[in-house]
Design a protein around this motif. Structure first.
Motif, PDB file in Angstrom:
ATOM      1  N   ALA A 246      -6.793  -4.142 -16.368  1.00 35.41           N
ATOM      2  CA  ALA A 246      -6.900  -3.128 -15.319  1.00 35.41           C
ATOM      3  C   ALA A 246      -8.240  -2.409 -15.382  1.00 35.41           C
ATOM      4  O   ALA A 246      -8.859  -2.114 -14.347  1.00 35.41           O
TER       5      ALA A 246
ATOM      6  N   GLN B   7      -4.452  -3.444  -7.153  1.00 35.76           N
ATOM      7  CA  GLN B   7      -5.578  -3.763  -6.284  1.00 35.76           C
ATOM      8  C   GLN B   7      -5.179  -3.774  -4.815  1.00 35.76           C
ATOM      9  O   GLN B   7      -6.012  -3.529  -3.940  1.00 35.76           O
ATOM     10  N   GLN B   8      -3.900  -4.047  -4.543  1.00 28.36           N
ATOM     11  CA  GLN B   8      -3.385  -4.055  -3.174  1.00 28.36           C
ATOM     12  C   GLN B   8      -2.994  -2.659  -2.686  1.00 28.36           C
ATOM     13  O   GLN B   8      -2.548  -2.500  -1.555  1.00 28.36           O
TER      14      GLN B   8
ATOM     15  N   VAL C 253     -11.225  -4.476 -13.874  1.00 28.82           N
ATOM     16  CA  VAL C 253     -11.340  -4.567 -12.411  1.00 28.82           C
ATOM     17  C   VAL C 253     -11.303  -3.191 -11.737  1.00 28.82           C
ATOM     18  O   VAL C 253     -11.260  -3.100 -10.510  1.00 28.82           O
TER      19      VAL C 253
ATOM     20  N   VAL D 253      -1.699  -5.635 -12.160  1.00 33.52           N
ATOM     21  CA  VAL D 253      -3.069  -5.353 -11.731  1.00 33.52           C
ATOM     22  C   VAL D 253      -3.293  -5.813 -10.291  1.00 33.52           C
ATOM     23  O   VAL D 253      -3.931  -5.113  -9.498  1.00 33.52           O
ATOM     24  N   MET D 254      -2.766  -6.969  -9.950  1.00 32.93           N
ATOM     25  CA  MET D 254      -2.892  -7.461  -8.577  1.00 32.93           C
ATOM     26  C   MET D 254      -2.290  -6.464  -7.591  1.00 32.93           C
ATOM     27  O   MET D 254      -2.879  -6.167  -6.543  1.00 32.93           O
TER      28      MET D 254
ATOM     29  N   VAL E 259      -9.024  -0.586 -11.830  1.00 39.86           N
ATOM     30  CA  VAL E 259      -7.804   0.028 -11.287  1.00 39.86           C
ATOM     31  C   VAL E 259      -6.997   0.729 -12.377  1.00 39.86           C
ATOM     32  O   VAL E 259      -5.820   1.035 -12.191  1.00 39.86           O
TER      33      VAL E 259
ATOM     34  N   ASP F 235       0.832  -1.199   0.000  1.00 38.05           N
ATOM     35  CA  ASP F 235       0.000   0.000   0.000  1.00 38.05           C
ATOM     36  C   ASP F 235       0.868   1.251   0.000  1.00 38.05           C
ATOM     37  O   ASP F 235       1.727   1.440   0.864  1.00 38.05           O
TER      38      ASP F 235
ATOM     39  N   HIS G 161      -5.025   3.702 -11.470  1.00 38.25           N
ATOM     40  CA  HIS G 161      -4.009   3.530 -10.426  1.00 38.25           C
ATOM     41  C   HIS G 161      -2.764   2.808 -10.925  1.00 38.25           C
ATOM     42  O   HIS G 161      -1.866   2.516 -10.133  1.00 38.25           O
TER      43      HIS G 161
END
Length: 234
Positions: A86, A64-65, A89, A60-61, A91, A44, A94
């Motif tokens: 991306a 998401q984190q 989902v 992408v994972m 994101v 994060d 981001h």
């Protein structure tokens, strides 16, 4: 077709995830993501670079984190897949996908908290050059995987459409020494090679994965493993 040309083909990008990470390949996807998350820890608000991001499975994972992440790849077709993933989902605002050469990363020194590259070094024609670049742009941590010489990977390696570099432990130690990197932690897995899992339906592959995991916990496990995950620092 050589590795770089094969990898950048549009049809390869379109079928990449389905051919490798569906059915029995889902066990591969799960283990690789576990390895990345375990090594990089809480992400994060961390600034992270993924080199050779492909279709963005890990990029992408990480977004998401909560990571501030850039995915870099040489293939426009692979990057297009990542952007779409991306977006699906939610994101896409981001994460940034960028085309670039891993041997000349377009970032200043010490720019990222962590840098990682998965499914890359088996295609790397100049591994020391690439690893030095990963080191240069990282503040400290670099994470990568290798396919291993002396493992079951050798059995089917010659069948691959692209060349595949296999590494002994001595090769990796030399690579780290030449790149001025220190090994922090390592993990080894998949006595049965990836190609075996991808040929099987998930339900059929499940008991093989259970046996594979159990064998990996024995004294012979690390020696027979076809894949190694290396967590290193400056």
């Amino acid at each position: 077709m050589k590795g770089k040309e094969w990898y950048q083909a549009d049809d390869v990008a379109e079928e990449y995830d389905d051919k490798r990470f569906s059915e029995g390949g889902a066990f591969i996807d799960r283990r690789e993501k576990e390895a990345v998350l375990s090594a990089l820890g809480p992400v994060d608000d961390k600034r992270i670079l993924e080199v050779a991001c492909g279709t963005g499975r890990f990029t992408v994972m990480m977004a998401q984190q909560g990571a501030d992440i850039i995915g870099l790849d040489i293939s426009p077709a692979m990057l297009a897949q990542g952007r779409e993933k991306a977006k699906q989902v939610g994101v896409d605002d981001h994460v940034e996908f960028m085309r670039g050469d891993a041997s000349r990363l377009p970032f200043p020194d010490d720019h990222f908290d962590s840098v990682f590259a998965m499914r890359f070094f088996h295609l790397a024609d100049r591994p020391v050059t690439f690893l030095r670049e990963l080191r240069r742009v990282s503040k400290g941590q670099v994470f990568f995987d290798t396919f291993n010489l002396g493992s079951t990977r050798v059995i089917y390696n010659w069948l691959l459409p692209m060349g595949s570099r296999l590494y002994s432990r001595r090769d990796v130690e030399s690579l780290l020494a030449d790149s001025e990197l220190k090994l922090e932690t390592e993990a080894h897995d998949f006595v049965l090679p990836y190609g075996f899992y991808r040929q099987l339906p998930q339900q059929v592959a499940r008991p093989f994965r259970q046996v594979d995991t159990a064998l990996g916990k024995t004294p012979l496990g690390d020696k027979l493993a076809s894949v190694s995950y290396w967590n290193v620092t400056k």
